[in-house]
Design an enzyme around this catalytic site. Structure first.
Site, mmCIF file in Angstrom:
data_model
loop_
_atom_site.group_PDB
_atom_site.id
_atom_site.type_symbol
_atom_site.label_atom_id
_atom_site.label_comp_id
_atom_site.label_asym_id
_atom_site.label_seq_id
_atom_site.Cartn_x
_atom_site.Cartn_y
_atom_site.Cartn_z
ATOM 1 N N GLY A 20 16.427 0.505 3.267
ATOM 2 C CA GLY A 20 17.078 -0.723 3.722
ATOM 3 C C GLY A 20 17.349 -1.691 2.591
ATOM 4 N N ASP A 21 16.379 -1.869 1.709
ATOM 5 C CA ASP A 21 16.561 -2.756 0.559
ATOM 6 C C ASP A 21 17.635 -2.207 -0.379
ATOM 7 O OD1 ASP A 21 14.475 -4.295 1.587
ATOM 8 O OD2 ASP A 21 12.967 -3.265 0.377
#
Length: 358
Positions: A277-278
């Site tokens: 996600g990051d």
């Protein structure tokens, strides 16, 4: 100072940094072998933190990035600033707290999506939880073309929430505000209004990332957009299905047109389901800073996520920019045929043919 909008940069004037990322980073202890935390005999030390992860990936991709936070005046604080700085991130604005410790956490080696996964946080009363409007340099925080924040910070303390409300308040001249919802229910156990707070903060941002599974139980990208119409650009991440972006463009007559762009995710041979996600946010922001079309921004997000998924740990070496650009420019059929496995980011141009399946 260059102003960045969701459509890309609006001027060619130089900036101090491309992105400022504010948030807590912690020392991460990764198990040497699989199994319950109770059974793991030793751990390897790493770094973890949603915002600093984004900063590290962006710096590795060639952008000028500053991470802002607070750490303890202890050895773990030394390790964090040195390790994050080693990625090329500017850590000069990180503050040291003589009275509060640096946060740490332990996790098991298994997939975070399974019931067997364990995480033990030791962050209560950490130096980062003391971040406030009073002790943080707001001018430095706003000194980038983009300010990247996440929904983890407001859960740390009342002061952190007040700081986040200040930074997401809409006012002239602010940088583009990027907000990753990052809803972690465990952080909001003592506050039943966590989802409402995150929705409030997201409404103040220009660019919002949210996973379909964390989007207030609304059930689908269109429902998320209906509940969150304020951001100029909303990205709803749909896991293995892909991601959908809702965005607006201004016409010459001052009217605005609404657009929806969906890009399927890549087929990936997953090594570790952490950090994707990051990395996706970093890929999307990188392409935004370069003024690329929304479709290419989503593709760069998927490519950065694939780099994280095909490497152990939260952080991975991103593909070279020219390599990622070529993959992002593939037609839909070729994009759908891509299959990426361990080492693909290092394989270079030769791998572009090898990763394509017939």
């Amino acid at each position: 100072m260059t102003i960045v909008t969701v459509d890309g940069p609006r001027s060619t004037a130089p900036d101090t940094v491309d992105v400022v990322a504010l948030g807590e980073s912690m020392v991460t202890f990764l198990p040497s072998v699989p199994g319950r935390l109770a059974d793991v005999p030793s751990f390897d030390r790493g770094i973890g933190g949603a915002e600093s992860n984004v900063a590290c990936v962006l710096a590795a991709a060639g952008h000028a990035v500053r991470w802002v936070g607070r750490v303890g005046a202890d050895g773990f604080g030394d390790h964090l600033t040195e390790a994050i700085g080693a990625y090329g991130v500017d850590v000069s604005a990180v503050r040291r707290d003589p009275d509060r410790p640096t946060g740490v956490y332990f996790r098991t080696a298994g997939d975070r999506a399974t019931d067997a996964h364990e995480v033990a946080y030791y962050r209560a009363g950490s130096a980062a939880s003391a971040m406030s409007v009073r002790n943080m340099d707001l001018d430095t925080i706003r000194s980038g073309r983009v300010l990247h924040l996440s929904g983890i910070t407001p859960a740390l303390s009342v002061d952190c929430l007040t700081l986040m409300r200040e930074l997401t308040a809409r006012r002239p001249g602010r940088p583009l505000v990027s907000f990753d919802v990052n809803h972690r229910p465990g952080l909001w156990r003592d506050a039943e209004d966590g989802p409402e707070v995150l929705l409030e903060l997201a409404r103040g941002a220009d660019l919002v990332f949210v996973g379909e599974d964390e989007a207030w139980g609304l059930g689908g990208p269109e429902a998320v957009r209906a509940a969150l119409p304020e951001p100029e650009l909303l990205v709803v991440k749909q896991g293995a299905s892909g991601a959908t972006a809702f965005h607006r463009t201004a016409g010459a007559d001052g009217t605005q047109a609404n657009h929806v762009t969906t890009v399927p995710a890549l087929t990936v041979d997953v090594v570790a389901a952490v950090g994707a996600g990051d990395a996706f946010a970093a890929g999307f922001l990188s392409a935004t800073l370069r003024g690329l079309p929304v479709r290419e921004r989503l593709r760069h997000g998927h490519l950065m996520a694939a780099a994280a998924l095909t490497a152990p740990g939260d952080l991975a070496t991103p593909p070279a920019r020219h390599h990622a650009d070529r993959l992002a420019a593939l037609d839909d059929v070729a994009w759908g045929r891509l299959r990426l496995g361990p080492g693909w980011t290092q394989a270079g141009e030769r791998a572009e043919e090898e990763v394509r399946t017939p």
